[in-house]
Design a protein around this motif. Structure first.
Motif, short mmCIF file in Angstrom:
data_model
loop_
_atom_site.label_atom_id
_atom_site.label_comp_id
_atom_site.label_asym_id
_atom_site.label_seq_id
_atom_site.Cartn_x
_atom_site.Cartn_y
_atom_site.Cartn_z
N SER A 233 -4.09 9.12 -1.55
CA SER A 233 -2.91 8.37 -1.11
C SER A 233 -2.93 8.22 0.41
CB SER A 233 -1.63 9.10 -1.54
OG SER A 233 -1.53 9.16 -2.94
N TYR B 25 0.82 -1.21 0.00
CA TYR B 25 0.00 0.00 0.00
C TYR B 25 0.85 1.27 0.00
CZ TYR B 25 -4.48 -2.35 0.44
OH TYR B 25 -5.61 -3.10 0.18
N ASN C 126 -4.61 1.74 5.55
CA ASN C 126 -4.40 0.29 5.49
C ASN C 126 -2.93 -0.05 5.70
OD1 ASN C 126 -3.95 -2.44 4.37
ND2 ASN C 126 -6.09 -2.31 3.77
N PRO D 194 -2.90 1.67 -8.20
CA PRO D 194 -3.61 2.96 -8.17
C PRO D 194 -3.89 3.53 -9.55
CG PRO D 194 -1.30 3.26 -7.59
CD PRO D 194 -1.53 1.78 -7.70
N ASN E 191 -5.26 5.42 1.45
CA ASN E 191 -4.62 4.11 1.29
C ASN E 191 -3.61 3.83 2.39
OD1 ASN E 191 -6.02 3.34 -1.05
ND2 ASN E 191 -4.61 4.44 -2.38
N SER F 100 -15.36 1.09 4.05
CA SER F 100 -14.40 1.29 2.95
C SER F 100 -14.92 2.21 1.83
CB SER F 100 -13.98 -0.06 2.38
OG SER F 100 -12.99 0.11 1.38
#
Length: 497
Positions: free
Chosen positions: A439, A78, A445, A137, A442, A418
């Protein structure tokens, strides 16, 4: 990119041909289907490969260390998305970045398919981490390029694309997992490589015809003087890392545990730096600062949620293999098959949740309330895992239905948190940092898995009840606190629903 440039690109894309959507959606759907097939198939057996004894085809790594490595692996995957986004924006454009990412992923699986021991394991991880950061991404970004901002098919297109992700993740454990457990791990990893190869073939053959010029532009290309400076920085950074690595390994002080610990710290520091930078920026207005403050509790809640959800591939995978009766109603199950439960439940229930929010309209819960419910469901998914050991001890095997229930509960939480988190990230983002806010989302996570690398070390047969109870209890308490403060957070959001 200017609106007239966007319009010119849209004219090169066939706008019908895939369930009423642009033909390019089929290219991206199947590319992502096969990429997720390869990744989740590999992940379904990787933990077992690491801690199984050498005589059983594994590497014989300590089970606790193997769980920590899995968590750090997921964290770095990630984190690498930040690099992938930058490369697409400044150097290659999304279309080429996706292709090179797929090549690196395939090579990573090929390396893992070779019986070369631990060095191959870590080399493959490096390839897959970088490759996934380049591909993941940017495929999503290309889906957006297929539609104008006013196209009513846009949300539906993303839903179809999301189904491709989960279909690939659902199927792969039954194929890659079964081959890995019944034949040998390297054959399973080899089949994961085949999956990514098929995805690349689909992408290359159909890209020009179906995607047109989508993803071919570089939004913010490096200037000539910037290229030289950036090349120098990258070369120096690689040299420094190489020297530190060589000295550390030869000196015996750079161990796997120390690398894991360092990355765990990094996983917490990076998002903190992101928040501080955005909050203190002169480009962030007073109202945007208030929205950022409202976003922090949501980010913390997301970290707590993902810390539980991502243990499905570590602690619960170990539980499936070591503590679960895999003979159920005369059917011989494989431990890797449980990794299909999460995408299966998402495929079944995602349309139901989407319809529910549409039906409720303005009466639906607020963003923070949905987050709080998501956290409570995640906590309950761990609380239920206390009962088998509490009532029967840890010596006997338990029914696989306990794991099914746990995965079901955490998916209910995921569907509450989510998609809402993605939407909230776009709404609460300062205008100057819209892309970076995604970003940052993400990284919730990534940070969770970085923390997990330390947390999973506390799981043993003796601590099983306390482990699930404490983590589940913390999630539920945080969920209740978040629910109580929801009205206050709504005020800080300054008119954003």
């Amino acid at each position: 990119m200017k609106s007239n440039d966007k319009d010119a690109i849209l004219k090169t894309i066939p706008q019908k041909g895939f369930f009423g959507h642009p033909k390019g959606l089929s290219t991206l759907f199947f590319t992502e289907f096969w990429e997720r097939f390869s990744y989740y198939g590999m992940r379904a057996i990787l933990l077992f490969y690491m801690y199984y004894e050498v005589s059983k085809g594994g590497l014989g790594i300590d089970q606790t260390t193997a769980n920590s490595i899995m968590a750090i692996y997921g964290s770095l995957v990630y984190m690498s998305g930040i690099i992938g986004g930058w490369i697409a924006d400044r150097i290659l454009g999304t279309a080429r970045t996706v292709f090179y990412g797929g090549v690196l992923i395939m090579l990573g699986h090929v390396i893992l398919a070779l019986p070369l021991g631990a060095p191959a394991l870590f080399a493959s991880m490096a390839f897959i981490i970088i490759g996934t950061g380049l591909l993941k991404p940017n495929v999503g970004g290309m889906v957006g390029d297929l539609y104008s901002k006013t196209d009513p098919r846009r949300d539906s297109g993303f839903s179809i694309y999301y189904m491709g992700i989960n279909m690939g993740a659902f199927i792969s454990p039954y194929i890659v997992g079964t081959l890995g457990e019944e034949v040998n791990f390297h054959l399973g990893f080899g089949f994961a490589a085949v999956g990514m190869f098929i995805g690349l073939v689909v992408y290359v053959i159909t890209r020009k015809k179906y995607l047109g010029l989508a993803g071919s532009y570089v939004p913010n290309p490096l200037k000539k003087e910037e290229k030289g400076r950036m090349a120098t920085i990258i070369i120096l950074a690689l040299l420094v890392l190489g020297i530190i690595g060589w000295i550390g390994v030869s000196g015996g002080w750079l161990t796997v545990d120390r690398v894991i610990f360092f990355i765990s710290i990094l996983g917490v520091i990076i998002p903190a730096v992101y928040f501080i930078f955005m909050f203190r920026s002169p480009k962030t207005t007073k109202d945007e600062k208030s929205r950022l403050l409202a976003y922090i509790p949501l980010f913390v809640a997301a970290m707590m949620f993902w810390a539980i959800q991502e243990q499905g591939s570590t602690i619960l995978a170990t539980y499936a293999n070591e503590r679960t009766n895999l003979n159920f109603m005369g059917i011989e199950l494989h431990a890797s098959w449980f990794q299909s439960l999460n995408p299966l439940f998402i495929i079944i229930f995602a349309p139901i949740f989407a319809g529910l929010w549409t039906k409720l309209g303005d009466k639906q819960p607020t963003v923070s309330q949905k987050f709080s419910f998501g956290l409570i469901f995640a906590g309950l998914s761990f609380i239920v895992m206390m009962f088998p050991a509490y009532f029967n001890g840890t010596e006997s095997l338990v029914s696989p239905l306990w794991l099914v229930l746990s995965f079901f509960l955490v998916v209910m939480g995921e569907l509450l948190l989510s998609p809402v988190g993605l939407s909230a990230s776009t709404k609460l983002a300062p205008a100057a940092f819209a892309a970076q806010m995604m970003s940052l989302w993400n990284l919730s996570n990534s940070s969770a898995q970085a923390i997990n690398a330390q947390v999973v070390r506390f799981y043993t047969a003796d601590t099983e009840v306390m482990y699930f109870g404490v983590i589940g209890g913390i999630a539920i308490v945080l969920g209740i606190i978040l629910f109580m403060f929801s009205p206050k957070l709504k005020e800080f959001m300054k008119g954003i629903k």
